[in-house]
Scaffold this motif. Structure first.
Motif, PDB file in Angstrom:
ATOM      1  N   LEU A  36       0.627  -0.928  -0.064  1.00  0.00           N
ATOM      2  CA  LEU A  36      -0.140  -0.393   0.099  1.00  0.00           C
ATOM      3  C   LEU A  36       0.619   1.575   0.288  1.00  0.00           C
ATOM      4  N   ASP A  37       2.149   1.623   1.074  1.00  0.00           N
ATOM      5  CA  ASP A  37       2.254   2.877   0.666  1.00  0.00           C
ATOM      6  C   ASP A  37       2.361   3.325   1.083  1.00  0.00           C
ATOM      7  N   ASN A  38       1.306   3.569   2.491  1.00  0.00           N
ATOM      8  CA  ASN A  38       0.333   4.728   3.397  1.00  0.00           C
ATOM      9  C   ASN A  38       0.555   5.070   3.907  1.00  0.00           C
ATOM     10  N   TYR A  40      -0.907   6.172   6.856  1.00  0.00           N
ATOM     11  CA  TYR A  40      -2.019   6.116   7.519  1.00  0.00           C
ATOM     12  C   TYR A  40      -1.891   4.625   7.856  1.00  0.00           C
ATOM     13  N   ASP A  42       0.219   2.264   7.729  1.00  0.00           N
ATOM     14  CA  ASP A  42       1.500   2.040   8.263  1.00  0.00           C
ATOM     15  C   ASP A  42       1.378   2.187  10.462  1.00  0.00           C
ATOM     16  N   TYR A 112       8.930   7.490   3.891  1.00  0.00           N
ATOM     17  CA  TYR A 112       7.847   6.783   4.175  1.00  0.00           C
ATOM     18  C   TYR A 112       8.440   5.314   4.268  1.00  0.00           C
ATOM     19  N   ARG A 116       6.960   2.593   6.468  1.00  0.00           N
ATOM     20  CA  ARG A 116       6.723   1.247   6.473  1.00  0.00           C
ATOM     21  C   ARG A 116       7.520  -0.090   6.836  1.00  0.00           C
TER      22      ARG A 116
END
Length: 228
Positions: A36-38, A40, A42, A112, A116
């Motif tokens: 997802l690489d998001n 929120y 994470d 990021y 992650r």
């Protein structure tokens, strides 16, 4: 308090839970978190899995923090390198040291990456701290993971804890001799610890091989199988 992950894995509220469920849940959450690489999401995963570990599994928070401390140290160093030495694009901060700058891309990579990994650590902690290694390896064997992979994992797990126990013993011996009462002595003690632990590791590995040979080791280690 000495950190003993094996003892924690055998003594928590989720020890007897289905190991297959915990293994698949961990794998799925890791894949989703990485995909997802998001930021929120994470953060959400970190909070939820930390809640499961501390409240549902009832693992001591000090043990959980010790579990996070070593990978966190490497993570912070890695992210700092990403921020100051990688990436391109718009410059948002100049350090004034040898032309080192922080760019928009490098800051993005660093933040990021940190998020992650922080999302993945509690997922791994959930499996490692609530499931004994024997059950994990048994599950992998039932899922047809190659035996050589399972045996390497078992030997690595055993060696890591022998290594950590040696470090703990040697540090305590140095502390009783005031090896860390000043900065200079601390550096000398750390240097002596690093060099000695390397030699101890070689000695322990030879001892382990001799122990395996004396017990008829033929290239295949027995793996735990639960009673039906």
């Amino acid at each position: 308090m000495k950190f003993d992950m094996d003892y924690i894995a055998h003594n928590n509220a989720l020890t007897e839970s289905n190991p297959y469920v915990k293994l698949f849940l961990t794998i799925i959450l890791l894949i989703v978190t990485l995909a997802l690489d998001n930021l929120y999401f994470d953060l959400f995963i970190f909070i939820v899995m930390s809640f499961v570990i501390l409240v549902i599994a009832k693992i001591n928070y000090k043990s959980y923090l010790k579990f996070l401390s070593i990978p966190m140290a490497f993570l912070i160093i890695t992210c700092l390198f990403l921020i100051f030495f990688f990436g391109s694009g718009e410059i948002i901060y100049r350090t004034g040291i040898f032309g080192i700058v922080v760019t928009k891309d490098s800051l993005h990579y660093g933040v990021y990456t940190f998020a992650r990994v922080m999302g993945c650590l509690p997922c791994l902690g959930f499996l490692a701290l609530t499931t004994p290694i024997a059950k994990i390896l048994h599950c992998l064997g039932e899922l047809k993971v190659p035996k050589v992979v399972i045996e390497i994992a078992l030997l690595m797990y055993n060696t890591i804890f022998i290594f950590l126990n040696e470090i703990d013993t040697m540090q305590k011996a140095q502390q009783t001799r005031l090896g860390y009462h000043s900065y200079m002595n601390s550096f000398k003690s750390l240097g002596a610890l690093a060099s000695t632990i390397f030699l101890r590791s070689l000695d322990k590995s030879e001892t382990m091989q001799n122990a395996l040979d004396s017990r008829g080791y033929d290239g295949e280690l027995p793996v735990y199988k639960p009673k039906n």
